[in-house]
Design an enzyme around this catalytic site. Structure first.
Site, PDB file in Angstrom:
ATOM      1  N   GLN A 102       0.834  -1.305   0.016  1.00 49.88           N
ATOM      2  CA  GLN A 102       0.080  -0.008   0.091  1.00 49.88           C
ATOM      3  C   GLN A 102       0.943   1.205   0.015  1.00 49.88           C
ATOM      4  O   GLN A 102       0.503   2.473   0.009  1.00 49.88           O
ATOM      5  CB  GLN A 102      -0.956  -0.167   1.214  1.00 49.88           C
ATOM      6  CG  GLN A 102      -1.859  -1.254   1.428  1.00 49.88           C
ATOM      7  CD  GLN A 102      -2.548  -1.227   2.583  1.00 49.88           C
ATOM      8  OE1 GLN A 102      -3.670  -0.700   2.876  1.00 49.88           O
ATOM      9  NE2 GLN A 102      -1.963  -1.951   3.670  1.00 49.88           N
ATOM     10  N   HIS A 120      -1.174   1.574  -4.307  1.00 53.16           N
ATOM     11  CA  HIS A 120      -1.371   3.123  -4.291  1.00 53.16           C
ATOM     12  C   HIS A 120      -0.692   4.069  -5.062  1.00 53.16           C
ATOM     13  O   HIS A 120      -0.627   5.166  -4.771  1.00 53.16           O
ATOM     14  CB  HIS A 120      -1.461   3.447  -2.637  1.00 53.16           C
ATOM     15  CG  HIS A 120      -2.533   2.760  -1.893  1.00 53.16           C
ATOM     16  ND1 HIS A 120      -2.848   2.742  -0.516  1.00 53.16           N
ATOM     17  CD2 HIS A 120      -3.853   2.246  -2.112  1.00 53.16           C
ATOM     18  CE1 HIS A 120      -3.562   2.302  -0.260  1.00 53.16           C
ATOM     19  NE2 HIS A 120      -4.441   1.890  -1.111  1.00 53.16           N
ATOM     20  N   GLY A 190       2.833  -4.762   9.038  1.00 51.12           N
ATOM     21  CA  GLY A 190       2.763  -3.265   8.937  1.00 51.12           C
ATOM     22  C   GLY A 190       1.500  -2.775   8.406  1.00 51.12           C
ATOM     23  O   GLY A 190       1.791  -1.495   7.838  1.00 51.12           O
ATOM     24  N   THR A 191       0.443  -3.067   8.571  1.00 53.58           N
ATOM     25  CA  THR A 191      -0.788  -2.493   7.947  1.00 53.58           C
ATOM     26  C   THR A 191      -1.893  -2.603   9.286  1.00 53.58           C
ATOM     27  O   THR A 191      -1.998  -3.544   9.827  1.00 53.58           O
ATOM     28  CB  THR A 191      -1.423  -2.994   6.676  1.00 53.58           C
ATOM     29  OG1 THR A 191      -2.473  -2.121   6.337  1.00 53.58           O
ATOM     30  CG2 THR A 191      -1.630  -4.432   6.988  1.00 53.58           C
TER      31      THR A 191
END
Ligand code: APR
Length: 261
Positions: A102, A120, A190-191
């Site tokens: 992302q 993204h 890490g989201t």
């Protein structure tokens, strides 16, 4: 934690089709603040909708352009951290690793990952309001206007990143869901799992029966469906996972049946 790391490494060691799904947290130890953290100082007064939407850009193109110039200036200074490098190192031990991110910071590629799907966008690229894409800063370096204009049609240029309310690049999201549905393991790093449709990718892997391993210092919306939750910063946890993976061959450590001799 060591036992969990060994179990996670055992799952990865058997993977023939691994997907690694990452968010802003994997870049935190490189010194890149998350979108919300970056809104500090003079930028704190603005609503994200004024800085990262087409409406905000049309209302005040210069402000949005300067916000991204500020953010990209910070991205340009940073380098991949041990978490990015560990993810890239997985390709040394596994036959197929696809990274779905992302993040727009390009740090997975900089660390050496060879197959990266960017949901993204990417900070290095720009497009114009007239539909032309693929520009880099070199294409408008001679212009003084803020924002600069498209070298081909004269329309305003903007960063080629996904703004709130915008569709994700069709090819990227289609491939991301296909890879998540057909992988044999997913590593989620890490989201927060808050932003759709990306946040559904781990659910597709889980529904396909693939083990989901999560790395995050905090529980997230993904944690409830994770088979293994490695609680800690990516830059510390992932190198340990890869080091353990490097020592494992099928049949050892992980309790898998040894290959028939
Ligand atoms: N290692 C791993 N994870 C970390 C670390 C770290 N060192 N530090 C923080 N995290 C975790 C946080 O606990 C949080 O769960 O990273 C996650 C970051 O969450 P968000 O800031 O919501 O980022 P992300 O999930 O990528 O958000 C998705 O929303 O802001 C928009 O477009 C932006 O791509 C972004 C999207």
């Amino acid at each position: 934690m060591e036992q969990l790391i060994r179990r996670a490494a055992g799952i990865l060691a058997r993977s023939q089709r691994l997907v690694v799904f990452t968010g802003a947290g994997v870049s935190k130890e490189s010194g890149i603040p998350t979108f919300r953290e970056a809104q500090e100082g003079l930028w704190a007064r603005y609503d994200p909708g004024e800085l990262a939407t087409m409406e905000g850009f049309r209302r005040n193109p210069r402000r949005v352009w300067e916000w991204y110039a500020y953010r990209f200036g910070r991205i340009e200074q940073v380098t991949p951290n041990p978490g990015h490098r560990a993810i890239a190192a997985l390709e040394r031990y596994l036959p197929r690793v696809v990274v779905i991110t992302q993040n727009i910071d390009d740090l997975h590629r900089a660390a050496g990952s060879s197959d990266v799907i960017e949901l993204h966008g990417n900070w290095r690229y720009y497009k114009c309001l007239g539909g032309h894409t693929g520009f880099t800063r070199a294409d408008f370096a001679d212009q003084t206007d803020v924002p600069p204009r498209c070298p081909r049609c004269g329309a305003l240029l903007r960063p080629d990143v996904v703004w709130f309310g915008e569709m994700l690049p069709a090819e990227a999201i289609e491939r991301a869901f296909a890879e998540s549905s057909t992988c044999d393991a997913m590593l989620v790093v890490g989201t927060s799992g808050l932003v759709q449709p990306a946040a559904s990718l781990p659910l597709y892997a889980h529904r396909a029966g693939s083990p989901v391993i999560e790395v995050n210092p905090n529980p997230s919306d993904i944690t409830p469906l994770a088979d293994i939750f490695l609680q800690g910063p990516a830059g510390q946890v992932l190198p340990k996972v890869v080091d353990t993976l490097a020592t494992i061959t099928p049949g050892q450590e992980t309790g898998f049946p040894a290959a028939c001799g």
